[in-house]
Scaffold this motif. Sequence first.
Motif, PDB file in Angstrom:
ATOM      1  N   TYR A 176       5.514   3.049  -2.316  1.00 26.81           N
ATOM      2  CA  TYR A 176       5.849   2.632  -0.953  1.00 26.81           C
ATOM      3  C   TYR A 176       5.016   1.433  -0.510  1.00 26.81           C
ATOM      4  O   TYR A 176       5.499   0.551   0.208  1.00 26.81           O
ATOM      5  N   SER A 177       3.781   1.369  -0.947  1.00 31.99           N
ATOM      6  CA  SER A 177       2.900   0.280  -0.519  1.00 31.99           C
ATOM      7  C   SER A 177       3.312  -1.061  -1.104  1.00 31.99           C
ATOM      8  O   SER A 177       3.141  -2.103  -0.457  1.00 31.99           O
ATOM      9  N   HIS A 220      11.121  -1.582   6.465  1.00 29.87           N
ATOM     10  CA  HIS A 220      10.021  -1.433   7.423  1.00 29.87           C
ATOM     11  C   HIS A 220       9.254  -2.739   7.599  1.00 29.87           C
ATOM     12  O   HIS A 220       8.808  -3.054   8.716  1.00 29.87           O
ATOM     13  N   GLU A 253       2.384   6.799  -3.028  1.00 30.08           N
ATOM     14  CA  GLU A 253       1.728   5.841  -2.120  1.00 30.08           C
ATOM     15  C   GLU A 253       1.870   4.424  -2.670  1.00 30.08           C
ATOM     16  O   GLU A 253       2.152   3.478  -1.922  1.00 30.08           O
ATOM     17  N   VAL A 313       8.625   9.088   5.664  1.00 28.68           N
ATOM     18  CA  VAL A 313       7.768   8.609   4.587  1.00 28.68           C
ATOM     19  C   VAL A 313       6.421   9.318   4.636  1.00 28.68           C
ATOM     20  O   VAL A 313       5.893   9.758   3.599  1.00 28.68           O
ATOM     21  N   GLU A 314       5.862   9.458   5.832  1.00 31.80           N
ATOM     22  CA  GLU A 314       4.571  10.131   5.956  1.00 31.80           C
ATOM     23  C   GLU A 314       4.658  11.591   5.509  1.00 31.80           C
ATOM     24  O   GLU A 314       3.758  12.103   4.835  1.00 31.80           O
ATOM     25  N   SER A 351      12.852   6.928   7.539  1.00 26.21           N
ATOM     26  CA  SER A 351      12.064   6.558   8.706  1.00 26.21           C
ATOM     27  C   SER A 351      10.588   6.596   8.328  1.00 26.21           C
ATOM     28  O   SER A 351      10.200   7.205   7.324  1.00 26.21           O
ATOM     29  N   THR A 352       9.746   5.970   9.127  1.00 21.62           N
ATOM     30  CA  THR A 352       8.311   5.989   8.835  1.00 21.62           C
ATOM     31  C   THR A 352       7.769   7.415   8.906  1.00 21.62           C
ATOM     32  O   THR A 352       6.878   7.783   8.132  1.00 21.62           O
ATOM     33  N   ASP A 353       8.294   8.225   9.820  1.00 18.32           N
ATOM     34  CA  ASP A 353       7.857   9.626   9.898  1.00 18.32           C
ATOM     35  C   ASP A 353       8.224  10.379   8.627  1.00 18.32           C
ATOM     36  O   ASP A 353       7.422  11.173   8.113  1.00 18.32           O
ATOM     37  N   GLY A 413       9.073  -4.879  11.085  1.00 15.71           N
ATOM     38  CA  GLY A 413       7.767  -5.206  11.644  1.00 15.71           C
ATOM     39  C   GLY A 413       7.550  -6.692  11.839  1.00 15.71           C
ATOM     40  O   GLY A 413       6.465  -7.101  12.265  1.00 15.71           O
ATOM     41  N   SER A 460      12.952   1.394   1.718  1.00 15.95           N
ATOM     42  CA  SER A 460      12.183   1.683   2.928  1.00 15.95           C
ATOM     43  C   SER A 460      11.078   0.657   3.121  1.00 15.95           C
ATOM     44  O   SER A 460      10.824   0.191   4.249  1.00 15.95           O
TER      45      SER A 460
END
Length: 320
Positions: A159-160, A273, A156, A133-134, A129-131, A277, A269
Amino acid sequence: MATQAPDGPAPALLGEVEAYLDHLAVERGLAANTLAAYRRDLRRYTSHLAALGRTRVADVTEPDVRAFVTAVRTGGDGAAALSAASTARTVAAVHGWHRFCALEGLTADDPSRGVRPPAQAKRLPKALSTDDVERLLAAAGLGDGPVPLRDRALLELLYSTGARISEVVGLDVDDLELDPAAAAARLFGKGRKERVVPVGSFAREAVDAYLVRARPALAAAGRGTPAVFLNTRGERLSRQSAWAVLRLAAQRAGLARADDVSPHTLRHSFATHLLAGGADVRVVQELLGHASVTTTQIYTQVTPDTLREVYAAAHPRALG
């Protein structure tokens, strides 16, 4: 159960395998790890052929190939039984070798043409989930010194960009453009195919901080290398070490099933994501470096609950 001939595969077969591997290395630029896997698969195959008394590729029949597929799935040749996915890779190696031999005129036809690997269960890629990942990215940067800055920048960037781990550890400093208006990374994928992928602001800032505040300290221990990501000896960071960075960050972040988180998890992910989006699947295909959009389309699969939610929100007569 078939048993391997005492003298092993015939020299002619082994020579034709090496010619094929040389072709893959020189003409197609396959990575060393891929070549090593093909060599193992084809060595097992030629041992199987030797047990059947085949000494030339021209002697091989379709039933010989089918028997080999059965043997690797069941362990009937005395070696370890393979999963459906590993069997599919092995069959691909056999297909490629026979096609090569046919094109080189070593055999009149391809006895593997009608042989298919066993069907594999279709599974959705595991995505965070985005959470999560953070939390993962924050955990990577915990601590003092150059290593946490490197680890945060590494994850970073993974994922980017949705890059493969081999692509990121293979980056040289000149492969990065960190201008805020056009930040990008030049990646070299399978077969050394090049693509340029945008780098988001969070990753750009993390990489810039690493390059300015941490990389010089790590580089001082080495003899000079253009690699972006360095280990504590000043050498290029290995894939195994990058994997360990991710695993430790997942554990620190307290992620569920942290030991199952891999560099490919971040790639999955990234794609999931983006599509959630609203990104077009063909754009995601280009970013991931997939040769076929079919490979990318697995990320478009959604759960029944999501289907119902989208239907209820979008269809003019879904709700009374």
